[in-house]
Design a protein around this motif. Structure first.
Motif, PDB file in Angstrom:
ATOM      1  N   LYS B 101       0.831  -1.206   0.000  1.00 41.59           N
ATOM      2  CA  LYS B 101       0.000   0.000   0.000  1.00 41.59           C
ATOM      3  C   LYS B 101       0.864   1.255   0.000  1.00 41.59           C
ATOM      4  O   LYS B 101       0.515   2.257  -0.573  1.00 41.59           O
ATOM      5  CB  LYS B 101      -0.884   0.023   1.246  1.00 41.59           C
ATOM      6  N   TYR B 102       1.990   1.181   0.698  1.00 40.87           N
ATOM      7  CA  TYR B 102       2.813   2.378   0.823  1.00 40.87           C
ATOM      8  C   TYR B 102       3.920   2.449  -0.211  1.00 40.87           C
ATOM      9  O   TYR B 102       4.527   3.480  -0.390  1.00 40.87           O
ATOM     10  CB  TYR B 102       3.406   2.475   2.223  1.00 40.87           C
ATOM     11  N   SER B 103       4.217   1.335  -0.863  1.00 41.88           N
ATOM     12  CA  SER B 103       5.336   1.404  -1.792  1.00 41.88           C
ATOM     13  C   SER B 103       4.899   1.461  -3.256  1.00 41.88           C
ATOM     14  O   SER B 103       5.725   1.676  -4.123  1.00 41.88           O
ATOM     15  CB  SER B 103       6.312   0.267  -1.547  1.00 41.88           C
ATOM     16  N   LEU B 104       3.612   1.273  -3.510  1.00 41.30           N
ATOM     17  CA  LEU B 104       3.129   1.465  -4.876  1.00 41.30           C
ATOM     18  C   LEU B 104       2.526   2.861  -4.960  1.00 41.30           C
ATOM     19  O   LEU B 104       1.915   3.354  -4.018  1.00 41.30           O
ATOM     20  CB  LEU B 104       2.064   0.420  -5.224  1.00 41.30           C
ATOM     21  N   ASP B 105       2.701   3.503  -6.109  1.00 40.34           N
ATOM     22  CA  ASP B 105       2.158   4.845  -6.304  1.00 40.34           C
ATOM     23  C   ASP B 105       0.642   4.749  -6.467  1.00 40.34           C
ATOM     24  O   ASP B 105       0.155   4.086  -7.380  1.00 40.34           O
ATOM     25  CB  ASP B 105       2.800   5.438  -7.565  1.00 40.34           C
ATOM     26  N   PRO B 106      -0.118   5.409  -5.585  1.00 34.87           N
ATOM     27  CA  PRO B 106      -1.569   5.221  -5.611  1.00 34.87           C
ATOM     28  C   PRO B 106      -2.273   5.829  -6.831  1.00 34.87           C
ATOM     29  O   PRO B 106      -3.386   5.457  -7.139  1.00 34.87           O
ATOM     30  CB  PRO B 106      -2.042   5.907  -4.318  1.00 34.87           C
ATOM     31  N   VAL B 107      -1.615   6.753  -7.536  1.00 33.60           N
ATOM     32  CA  VAL B 107      -2.333   7.397  -8.642  1.00 33.60           C
ATOM     33  C   VAL B 107      -1.884   6.878 -10.005  1.00 33.60           C
ATOM     34  O   VAL B 107      -2.167   7.467 -11.031  1.00 33.60           O
ATOM     35  CB  VAL B 107      -2.184   8.936  -8.591  1.00 33.60           C
ATOM     36  N   MET B 108      -1.159   5.761 -10.029  1.00 33.77           N
ATOM     37  CA  MET B 108      -0.716   5.203 -11.295  1.00 33.77           C
ATOM     38  C   MET B 108      -1.155   3.749 -11.367  1.00 33.77           C
ATOM     39  O   MET B 108      -1.096   3.050 -10.359  1.00 33.77           O
ATOM     40  CB  MET B 108       0.825   5.281 -11.327  1.00 33.77           C
ATOM     41  N   THR B 109      -1.579   3.307 -12.533  1.00 32.96           N
ATOM     42  CA  THR B 109      -1.990   1.906 -12.619  1.00 32.96           C
ATOM     43  C   THR B 109      -0.756   1.024 -12.426  1.00 32.96           C
ATOM     44  O   THR B 109       0.377   1.450 -12.661  1.00 32.96           O
ATOM     45  CB  THR B 109      -2.621   1.569 -13.982  1.00 32.96           C
ATOM     46  N   ILE B 110      -1.018  -0.212 -12.011  1.00 29.24           N
ATOM     47  CA  ILE B 110       0.068  -1.137 -11.736  1.00 29.24           C
ATOM     48  C   ILE B 110       0.921  -1.361 -12.982  1.00 29.24           C
ATOM     49  O   ILE B 110       2.148  -1.320 -12.933  1.00 29.24           O
ATOM     50  CB  ILE B 110      -0.516  -2.478 -11.220  1.00 29.24           C
ATOM     51  N   GLY B 111       0.251  -1.520 -14.117  1.00 27.86           N
ATOM     52  CA  GLY B 111       0.978  -1.757 -15.360  1.00 27.86           C
ATOM     53  C   GLY B 111       1.910  -0.608 -15.697  1.00 27.86           C
ATOM     54  O   GLY B 111       3.075  -0.816 -16.070  1.00 27.86           O
ATOM     55  N   GLN B 113       3.234   1.515 -13.723  1.00 32.62           N
ATOM     56  CA  GLN B 113       4.376   1.577 -12.791  1.00 32.62           C
ATOM     57  C   GLN B 113       5.467   0.602 -13.177  1.00 32.62           C
ATOM     58  O   GLN B 113       6.648   0.912 -13.101  1.00 32.62           O
ATOM     59  CB  GLN B 113       3.907   1.274 -11.361  1.00 32.62           C
ATOM     60  N   ILE B 114       5.048  -0.578 -13.628  1.00 26.12           N
ATOM     61  CA  ILE B 114       6.047  -1.566 -14.027  1.00 26.12           C
ATOM     62  C   ILE B 114       6.784  -1.069 -15.272  1.00 26.12           C
ATOM     63  O   ILE B 114       8.007  -1.148 -15.364  1.00 26.12           O
ATOM     64  CB  ILE B 114       5.383  -2.938 -14.284  1.00 26.12           C
ATOM     65  N   ILE B 115       6.029  -0.507 -16.211  1.00 28.80           N
ATOM     66  CA  ILE B 115       6.643  -0.004 -17.439  1.00 28.80           C
ATOM     67  C   ILE B 115       7.611   1.135 -17.133  1.00 28.80           C
ATOM     68  O   ILE B 115       8.731   1.178 -17.650  1.00 28.80           O
ATOM     69  CB  ILE B 115       5.549   0.448 -18.431  1.00 28.80           C
ATOM     70  N   GLU B 116       7.169   2.046 -16.256  1.00 26.62           N
ATOM     71  CA  GLU B 116       8.034   3.176 -15.871  1.00 26.62           C
ATOM     72  C   GLU B 116       9.359   2.674 -15.316  1.00 26.62           C
ATOM     73  O   GLU B 116      10.426   3.160 -15.685  1.00 26.62           O
ATOM     74  CB  GLU B 116       7.351   4.019 -14.787  1.00 26.62           C
ATOM     75  N   THR B 117       9.253   1.701 -14.411  1.00 24.45           N
ATOM     76  CA  THR B 117      10.456   1.157 -13.794  1.00 24.45           C
ATOM     77  C   THR B 117      11.390   0.594 -14.857  1.00 24.45           C
ATOM     78  O   THR B 117      12.590   0.858 -14.858  1.00 24.45           O
ATOM     79  CB  THR B 117      10.085   0.009 -12.829  1.00 24.45           C
ATOM     80  N   LEU B 118      10.798  -0.138 -15.769  1.00 24.96           N
ATOM     81  CA  LEU B 118      11.592  -0.775 -16.810  1.00 24.96           C
ATOM     82  C   LEU B 118      12.250   0.277 -17.693  1.00 24.96           C
ATOM     83  O   LEU B 118      13.432   0.197 -18.011  1.00 24.96           O
ATOM     84  CB  LEU B 118      10.671  -1.685 -17.640  1.00 24.96           C
ATOM     85  N   ALA B 164       2.340  -7.735  -7.334  1.00 27.82           N
ATOM     86  CA  ALA B 164       2.607  -6.691  -8.320  1.00 27.82           C
ATOM     87  C   ALA B 164       3.921  -5.997  -7.985  1.00 27.82           C
ATOM     88  O   ALA B 164       4.729  -5.679  -8.866  1.00 27.82           O
ATOM     89  CB  ALA B 164       1.469  -5.683  -8.322  1.00 27.82           C
ATOM     90  N   MET B 165       4.137  -5.794  -6.688  1.00 24.00           N
ATOM     91  CA  MET B 165       5.371  -5.155  -6.226  1.00 24.00           C
ATOM     92  C   MET B 165       6.577  -6.013  -6.620  1.00 24.00           C
ATOM     93  O   MET B 165       7.581  -5.498  -7.108  1.00 24.00           O
ATOM     94  CB  MET B 165       5.277  -5.023  -4.700  1.00 24.00           C
ATOM     95  N   ILE B 166       6.452  -7.323  -6.412  1.00 22.69           N
ATOM     96  CA  ILE B 166       7.553  -8.220  -6.784  1.00 22.69           C
ATOM     97  C   ILE B 166       7.785  -8.154  -8.288  1.00 22.69           C
ATOM     98  O   ILE B 166       8.919  -8.072  -8.753  1.00 22.69           O
ATOM     99  CB  ILE B 166       7.242  -9.669  -6.336  1.00 22.69           C
ATOM    100  N   ALA B 167       6.678  -8.133  -9.040  1.00 26.81           N
ATOM    101  CA  ALA B 167       6.793  -8.066 -10.499  1.00 26.81           C
ATOM    102  C   ALA B 167       7.547  -6.805 -10.900  1.00 26.81           C
ATOM    103  O   ALA B 167       8.441  -6.826 -11.746  1.00 26.81           O
ATOM    104  CB  ALA B 167       5.402  -8.076 -11.125  1.00 26.81           C
ATOM    105  N   MET B 168       7.191  -5.688 -10.269  1.00 19.13           N
ATOM    106  CA  MET B 168       7.813  -4.421 -10.597  1.00 19.13           C
ATOM    107  C   MET B 168       9.306  -4.451 -10.288  1.00 19.13           C
ATOM    108  O   MET B 168      10.123  -3.937 -11.034  1.00 19.13           O
ATOM    109  CB  MET B 168       7.119  -3.327  -9.788  1.00 19.13           C
ATOM    110  N   MET B 169       9.642  -5.088  -9.184  1.00 16.23           N
ATOM    111  CA  MET B 169      11.027  -5.106  -8.758  1.00 16.23           C
ATOM    112  C   MET B 169      11.873  -6.065  -9.603  1.00 16.23           C
ATOM    113  O   MET B 169      13.063  -5.879  -9.767  1.00 16.23           O
ATOM    114  CB  MET B 169      11.112  -5.530  -7.281  1.00 16.23           C
ATOM    115  N   LEU B 170      11.217  -7.101 -10.125  1.00 18.28           N
ATOM    116  CA  LEU B 170      11.991  -8.108 -10.836  1.00 18.28           C
ATOM    117  C   LEU B 170      12.072  -7.863 -12.333  1.00 18.28           C
ATOM    118  O   LEU B 170      12.853  -8.503 -13.027  1.00 18.28           O
ATOM    119  CB  LEU B 170      11.407  -9.502 -10.587  1.00 18.28           C
ATOM    120  N   VAL B 171      11.299  -6.915 -12.831  1.00 16.77           N
ATOM    121  CA  VAL B 171      11.181  -6.761 -14.274  1.00 16.77           C
ATOM    122  C   VAL B 171      12.507  -6.338 -14.901  1.00 16.77           C
ATOM    123  O   VAL B 171      12.788  -6.655 -16.054  1.00 16.77           O
ATOM    124  CB  VAL B 171      10.026  -5.788 -14.631  1.00 16.77           C
ATOM    125  N   THR B 172      13.349  -5.645 -14.134  1.00 16.48           N
ATOM    126  CA  THR B 172      14.628  -5.227 -14.700  1.00 16.48           C
ATOM    127  C   THR B 172      15.698  -6.309 -14.559  1.00 16.48           C
ATOM    128  O   THR B 172      16.835  -6.103 -14.948  1.00 16.48           O
ATOM    129  CB  THR B 172      15.143  -3.968 -13.981  1.00 16.48           C
TER     130      THR B 172
END
Lengths: 306, 279, 248
Positions: B101-111, B113-118, B164-172
């Motif tokens: 809840k605190y580490s994902l950006d609340p105003v951005m969709t999960i997808g 956020q993952i793309i941004e990270t990548l 989703a958080m794990i996905a975001m962290m592992l995508v790179t």
């Protein structure tokens, strides 16, 4: 007092395991004081307010002349000099003496407004916040109505209805300044009303009245004190504004706003008549603002557990 | 293990200035990590989270980090610029925090956020990024990746958010993952699902994992090695399989004081803290 | 036989969300009864419904033979007290321990306050040195002890425990659980304890109810659970999960 005893007193105050109610309370006050006094500007603000209190208390001693009776024959509109530090006004009255006495009226207004408005706001806000439902809706709509008007305009309307005079000005300002306090108290109440410690008191069988009075209000008071202190400058200015418009203090009362109003006519040639009370208002307002800022640091319920 | 050492920590110290003077949250922690699962266990205030944060470079600015050596893949983490540090973070070192809840950006969709990270770490086209994000969501066993892709964090459950958080962290494709209490906010049954996913991904990709937790039993069942911390220090390093033979009384006490199904002990043994443990 | 707490077909609805869907249970006098479930199972809501903090849509709650109406009177709170989950949130931030413990006595007009406060602090293992501290001067475990002292000071016969140790470190948890067992034995209290942790419930309780999505899954005795003699898959899942991570 030796350095050692000071040191041990400090330790006594800061102790993590106070042995009596008194020590716990003093320790808490001391921690707040340390936080407050770490802020230099806040100390300046406090000094200004203390100076105001002293001046108001010893006006009889400090003022060399009468504030209301002037020397019309010889002393009209004299420039500042050794005899009249801030000069004299159009009625030959010593402006310094009038400002010194004016401090009393300023305090009178500020304190009365605070005593009337803050408790009303606190009561309305906490009751609305705790009760919720219809009570909340009704109380908050009333608050909104008051908030919808500009403060000075509303105060003007009240004074027009009640008649000019400093008491009515105080009443008018008080009536117009409680709504923001109610809002603050309500917001604060909403954040604590669902907390476990309030539930715990409910489970003791405490009445809603007791919960609001003894458990919720103490938590709202510090934000309210901060807000009221910061508002003091505004109250002084509103009072001065009413005085300036001739609806507040009536002549010959030495009220600062009214003094500026009467000095307006000579503002180009005898600037000191309006400048001296203006400066007094400025300094005192600044003092309250600085004090309020310092109190915010010292009392803020959100900073740590204090 | 020298050829395969991913992270080397020697005499790590984290010092916080407080009103009453300096407080050392981490007091000389040393360990090294290969491509393995290392657990860091300790109670609140043991400095386990600050250790993780210091490696990640997320120590609060007022605190000071020092170490004889803090090296990741041969790079001295304390001497590189903040910019280089940032590019490592999220790219080669990733971190999962306790509450999604605190580490994902609340105003951005999960997808997104993952793309941004990548895309902050790799030059990839939008279409490819989307492709990889969806694949990653699939990899963390989200059943309907296309739907979750367009959801906001508050629209998913805690377990889903953590996946989703794990996905975001592992995508790179990081080499080192630091997981700080990744499952403590989740229900027990969900907890195991998330751990399974984490375990599989770490094994498949040959990552190093630092698993920070208060739960000694969970950590020992999940990790290869366990570092036990107390009052900012490492009191014991032990293979997870040998935990039963732990030497240090703190480790033993920590293991014993938890109620276990089928082992009736009334009262429960309590920990008798000795001042010399913290010395 | 007397039941300390008897609940029949209890329904709790929050804004159309059915948090409890017709749950029934019976806690015998002097018994320690556990409610196990994951988040959203309604286990905490059940405690709240008993204390009157949650809106009861239908069903009956009987405490010590007395059916409860919509509101709870003062006498009820002398029978039933509660300990909350979060030790950091359940103590008033501006009150000393002394003031916290005085409050229930003042509300109920109990005279021998001094003695009771000292005894209560002794009983939870804190002693006089803690009497004038504020919550921020206490550790998590000490706070929870204060919360227990506050619950005990009215000398209730029933204690409701809402995850009393889940926010504490394992070693502190053991101390608090031991303390709870000790006061229960000494005062012959009835416990109704909520937890997500099967191990804690089997340690503390004689009987338990597994809950999921606002419904009862099954009712077991602690020994049935220990012997894995359970009939529902959900319970079996919970049991497996409580054994830690097993690599496939």
């Amino acid at each position: 007092m030796s350095a050692e005893t000071i040191q041990s007193r400090r330790e006594w105050l800061l102790s993590d395991r106070p042995a009596s109610r008194l020590q716990a309370r003093l320790g808490r006050a001391y921690v707040s004081w340390r936080r407050f006094s770490a802020n230099r500007l806040a100390l300046v603000g406090m000094l200004i307010i203390i100076a105001l209190l002293v001046v108001a208390a010893f006006a009889d001693v400090l003022a060399p002349y009468s504030p209301t009776v002037g020397d019309l024959k010889n002393a009209r509109l004299l420039a500042p000099s050794a005899a009249h530090w801030f000069g004299t006004d159009d009625l030959g009255r010593d402006i310094y003496s009038r400002i010194v006495y004016g401090a009393r009226w300023t305090l009178y207004v500020v304190i009365l407004v605070a005593i009337i408005a803050a408790p009303i706001g606190l009561l309305v806000g906490t009751v609305a916040g705790y009760a919720g439902g219809w009570t909340d809706t009704i109380l908050m709509r009333v608050t909104d109505i008051f908030l919808a008007f500009p403060k000075l305009v509303l105060a003007l309307a009240f004074v027009a209805a009640l008649g000019p005079g400093i008491e009515n000005a105080v009443l008018a300002i008080a009536i117009t300044s409680w709504p923001p306090y109610a809002r603050i108290a309500r917001a604060e109440t909403l954040t604590v009303r669902n907390s476990d410690y309030i539930k715990a008191v409910q489970l003791m069988g405490a009445s809603p009245f007791r919960i609001v009075l003894r458990h919720i209000m103490p938590l709202c008071i510090s934000s309210l004190i901060i807000r009221v202190t910061l508002d003091m400058a505004g109250i002084i200015l509103t009072a001065a504004g009413l005085g300036f418009l001739g609806l507040g203090a009536q002549p010959p009362l030495p009220e600062w706003g009214a003094m500026i109003a009467s000095g307006r006519r000579f503002i180009l040639d005898q600037w000191w008549v309006a400048a001296a009370p203006g400066a007094a208002i400025l300094i005192v307002s600044l003092g309250f603002n600085l004090l309020g800022d310092g109190l915010r640091d010292a009392l803020d319920p959100r900073s740590g557990d204090q | 293990m020298s050829g395969d050492t991913l992270l080397e920590v020697d005499d790590l110290r984290v010092t916080f200035p407080t009103r009453t003077g300096l407080v050392q949250a981490v007091r000389g922690v040393s360990f090294s990590l290969g491509r393995e699962r290392l657990g860091i266990v300790g109670e609140s205030g043991s400095g386990k989270s600050q250790t993780g944060r210091a490696i990640m470079g997320l120590t609060p600015p007022q605190a000071e980090v020092s170490a004889k050596k803090l090296a990741f893949g041969g790079i001295d983490l304390l001497s590189i610029s903040p910019r280089q540090r940032r590019s490592l973070r999220g790219n080669r070192i990733a971190m999962i925090l306790q509450d999604p809840k605190y580490s994902l950006d609340p105003v951005m969709t999960i997808g997104r956020q993952i793309i941004e990270t990548l895309r902050t770490h790799e030059k990839v086209s939008k279409a490819e990024a989307r492709e990889r994000a969806l694949a990653m969501l699939q990899a963390v066993q989200i059943r309907d990746p296309a739907r979750v892709f367009d959801l906001y964090p508050h629209e998913v459950s805690g377990g889903m958010g953590q996946r989703a958080m794990i996905a975001m962290m592992l995508v790179t494709g990081p080499e080192l993952m630091i997981a700080d209490e990744p499952t403590s906010a989740l229900d027990v049954t969900v907890q195991l699902d998330v751990l399974k996913i984490l375990d599989k991904l770490v094994a498949e990709r040959g990552m190093g994992l630092i698993f920070i937790s208060h739960d000694l039993r969970l950590v020992s069942s999940f990790c290869d090695r366990v570092v036990v911390m107390y009052a900012g220090k490492v009191v014991e390093q032990i293979k997870a399989s040998e935990l039963r033979d732990a030497q240090h009384p703190y480790t033993r006490g920590l293991l014993n004081c938890m109620p276990r199904i089928g082992f009736e002990r009334h009262p429960l043994p309590v920990l008798d803290r000795k001042p010399e443990w913290a010395a | 036989m007397t039941a300390a707490i008897a609940i029949q077909g209890l329904e709790v609805v929050f804004d159309r969300f059915r948090a409890l869907k017709g749950v029934s249970l019976e806690v015998r006098e002097g018994e320690s009864y556990g409610l196990v479930g994951e988040s959203g199972s309604g286990k905490s809501t059940l405690l709240k419904a008993i204390t009157g903090l949650a809106p009861v849509a239908s069903g009956t709650v009987t405490v010590n033979g007395k059916p409860l109406g919509k509101t709870r009177d003062k006498a009820f709170y002398r029978e039933v007290q509660m300990v909350f989950q979060d030790p950091y949130g359940s103590l008033h931030p501006r009150q000393t321990v002394d003031r916290l413990l005085q409050e229930p006595l003042a509300i109920h007009g109990i005279a021998d306050g001094e003695k009771r406060i000292e005894r209560a602090l002794d009983e939870v293992g804190l002693g006089k040195g803690f009497r004038f501290r504020y919550a921020h001067q206490l550790s998590g475990g000490q706070r929870q002890r204060v919360a227990i002292a506050r619950a005990l000071i009215l000398e209730p016969s029933i204690l409701l425990l809402d995850e009393p140790t889940s926010a504490l470190d394992a070693s502190v948890q053991a101390e608090v659980l031991n303390l709870l067992e000790e006061v229960r034995r000494r005062r012959k209290l009835t416990f109704l304890m909520v937890s997500h942790d099967l191990a804690i419930i089997t340690h503390m309780c004689e009987r338990l109810m597994v809950m999921q999505n606002g419904e009862a899954v099954e009712t077991l005795t602690a020994s049935q659970l220990i012997g894995h003699r359970v009939s529902e898959d959900y319970t079996r899942n919970l049991l497996r999960a409580s054994e830690g991570f097993v690599r496939a």
